[in-house]
Write a protein that holds these residues in place. Structure first.
Motif, PDB file in Angstrom:
ATOM      1  N   ASP A  51       0.851  -1.181   0.000  1.00  0.00           N
ATOM      2  CA  ASP A  51       0.000   0.000   0.000  1.00  0.00           C
ATOM      3  C   ASP A  51       0.891   1.235   0.000  1.00  0.00           C
ATOM      4  OD1 ASP A  51      -2.247   1.631   0.091  1.00  0.00           O
ATOM      5  OD2 ASP A  51      -3.210   0.428   1.659  1.00  0.00           O
ATOM      6  N   TYR A  52       0.262   2.417  -0.194  1.00  0.00           N
ATOM      7  CA  TYR A  52       1.011   3.674  -0.179  1.00  0.00           C
ATOM      8  C   TYR A  52       1.503   3.961   1.244  1.00  0.00           C
ATOM      9  CZ  TYR A  52      -1.073   4.414  -4.774  1.00  0.00           C
ATOM     10  OH  TYR A  52      -1.456   4.259  -6.086  1.00  0.00           O
ATOM     11  N   GLN A  53       2.626   4.636   1.343  1.00  0.00           N
ATOM     12  CA  GLN A  53       3.163   4.942   2.662  1.00  0.00           C
ATOM     13  C   GLN A  53       2.530   6.200   3.233  1.00  0.00           C
ATOM     14  OE1 GLN A  53       7.349   6.373   2.643  1.00  0.00           O
ATOM     15  NE2 GLN A  53       7.325   5.904   0.462  1.00  0.00           N
ATOM     16  N   PHE A  54       2.296   6.180   4.541  1.00  0.00           N
ATOM     17  CA  PHE A  54       1.773   7.364   5.217  1.00  0.00           C
ATOM     18  C   PHE A  54       2.798   8.492   5.106  1.00  0.00           C
ATOM     19  CE2 PHE A  54      -0.827   4.333   7.895  1.00  0.00           C
ATOM     20  CZ  PHE A  54      -2.057   4.794   7.447  1.00  0.00           C
ATOM     21  N   GLY A  57       5.446  10.039  -0.367  1.00  0.00           N
ATOM     22  CA  GLY A  57       6.764   9.551  -0.742  1.00  0.00           C
ATOM     23  C   GLY A  57       6.670   8.502  -1.832  1.00  0.00           C
ATOM     24  N   ALA A  58       7.762   8.314  -2.557  1.00  0.00           N
ATOM     25  CA  ALA A  58       7.792   7.367  -3.665  1.00  0.00           C
ATOM     26  C   ALA A  58       7.925   5.942  -3.165  1.00  0.00           C
ATOM     27  CB  ALA A  58       8.959   7.702  -4.598  1.00  0.00           C
ATOM     28  N   GLY A  59       7.285   5.021  -3.865  1.00  0.00           N
ATOM     29  CA  GLY A  59       7.428   3.610  -3.558  1.00  0.00           C
ATOM     30  C   GLY A  59       6.335   3.065  -2.671  1.00  0.00           C
ATOM     31  N   MET A  60       5.940   1.812  -2.958  1.00  0.00           N
ATOM     32  CA  MET A  60       4.926   1.133  -2.159  1.00  0.00           C
ATOM     33  C   MET A  60       5.586   0.400  -0.994  1.00  0.00           C
ATOM     34  SD  MET A  60       2.209   1.960  -3.799  1.00  0.00           S
ATOM     35  CE  MET A  60       0.870   0.829  -3.426  1.00  0.00           C
ATOM     36  N   GLY A 112      12.078  -8.840   1.630  1.00  0.00           N
ATOM     37  CA  GLY A 112      11.475  -7.536   1.390  1.00  0.00           C
ATOM     38  C   GLY A 112      11.247  -7.305  -0.095  1.00  0.00           C
ATOM     39  N   HIS A 113      10.371  -6.390  -0.407  1.00  0.00           N
ATOM     40  CA  HIS A 113      10.097  -6.026  -1.798  1.00  0.00           C
ATOM     41  C   HIS A 113       9.563  -4.597  -1.807  1.00  0.00           C
ATOM     42  CE1 HIS A 113      10.484  -8.344  -5.490  1.00  0.00           C
ATOM     43  NE2 HIS A 113       9.500  -7.626  -6.014  1.00  0.00           N
ATOM     44  N   TYR A 114       9.401  -4.057  -3.011  1.00  0.00           N
ATOM     45  CA  TYR A 114       8.951  -2.680  -3.150  1.00  0.00           C
ATOM     46  C   TYR A 114       9.904  -1.743  -2.393  1.00  0.00           C
ATOM     47  CZ  TYR A 114       4.871  -5.487  -4.314  1.00  0.00           C
ATOM     48  OH  TYR A 114       4.050  -6.440  -4.837  1.00  0.00           O
ATOM     49  N   LYS A 115       9.355  -0.830  -1.587  1.00  0.00           N
ATOM     50  CA  LYS A 115      10.179   0.104  -0.815  1.00  0.00           C
ATOM     51  C   LYS A 115      10.652  -0.518   0.489  1.00  0.00           C
ATOM     52  CE  LYS A 115      11.868   4.328  -0.552  1.00  0.00           C
ATOM     53  NZ  LYS A 115      12.837   4.840  -1.551  1.00  0.00           N
ATOM     54  N   GLY A 116      10.028  -1.629   0.870  1.00  0.00           N
ATOM     55  CA  GLY A 116      10.351  -2.273   2.134  1.00  0.00           C
ATOM     56  C   GLY A 116       9.082  -2.683   2.856  1.00  0.00           C
TER      57      GLY A 116
END
Length: 227
Positions: A51-54, A57-60, A112-116
């Motif tokens: 999901d989007y980060q609170f 910011g870029a990256g899921m 891990g994957h995406y932004k973390g």
């Protein structure tokens, strides 16, 4: 030993376990490796695990709920020595770490994957974070494969000659010395005479000296640990 690997793309990590030493270790029942697709633990109808980060910011970001469901399910079946997260800011993998981890019974590795992952996963589920170097990969799968290879090859019975692992680089904080095989002379390039002498005490002295010289030239930082 049993290793459970949690991944968003488990097909990315399976192939290293389908050949050579890792395959033989599994075939001989010296290690069990199980892959878990994190999407199987998603309650979202689209099987999303990110999901989007609170705060923007870029990256899921990988969500906490499916990770919690997967780890909780595994822990309901057995006890684990460690729940490991592959992360570039974790403790750097080295031979001593691999040696100690090869003695464990059950571990979980979260890739891990995406932004973390949501930080709460690291705060409440992870017991050890491991990095394979100061660089960033697209996911933790390749790092997990490296970790597993480093551990599994040390399990007694995996290698046909168990003393082989004891003479690897880094086992004594030195790099391995030069090695040679037949023919003894090729294109005028000769194998050092000492290796052909049959004088094994002298050969060992030669190898120790060459290991020290090789380490001094390539990785002088290791010599401080060796001392």
């Amino acid at each position: 030993m049993r290793i459970d690997i949690i991944s968003v793309v488990p097909e990315l990590i399976k192939s290293p376990f389908e050949a050579s030493i890792l395959k033989r270790a599994i075939a001989k029942d010296l290690v069990e490796v199980h892959f878990h697709n994190l999407r199987d633990y998603s309650t979202n109808k689209h099987k999303n695990v990110d999901d989007y980060q609170f705060g923007g910011g870029a990256g899921m970001v990988m969500s906490i709920e499916p990770i919690d469901r997967c780890i909780t399910h595994l822990k309901s079946q057995r006890q684990y020595d460690h729940v490991i997260y592959m992360s570039p800011d974790g403790e750097t993998l080295n031979q001593q770490m691999a040696n100690s981890m090869s003695l464990l019974k059950n571990i979980i590795i979260l890739c891990g994957h995406y932004k973390g992952v949501d930080q709460r996963v690291r705060d409440h589920f992870i017991t050890k974070e491991i990095s394979v170097g100061d660089y960033v990969l697209s996911g933790g799968e390749l790092g997990a494969a490296i970790l597993c290879d480093a551990i599994i090859r040390l399990i007694p019975g995996v290698l046909s000659n168990e003393t082989s692992a004891l003479t690897d680089s880094f086992q004594d904080d030195l790099l391995a010395p030069p090695i040679y095989t037949r023919p003894a002379s090729y294109n005028g390039w000769d194998v050092p005479e000492i290796l052909l002498s049959g004088n094994f005490p002298e050969i060992e002295k030669w190898r120790e000296q060459k290991a020290y010289e090789h380490t001094q030239n390539r990785r002088p930082d290791l010599l401080e640990k060796h001392k």
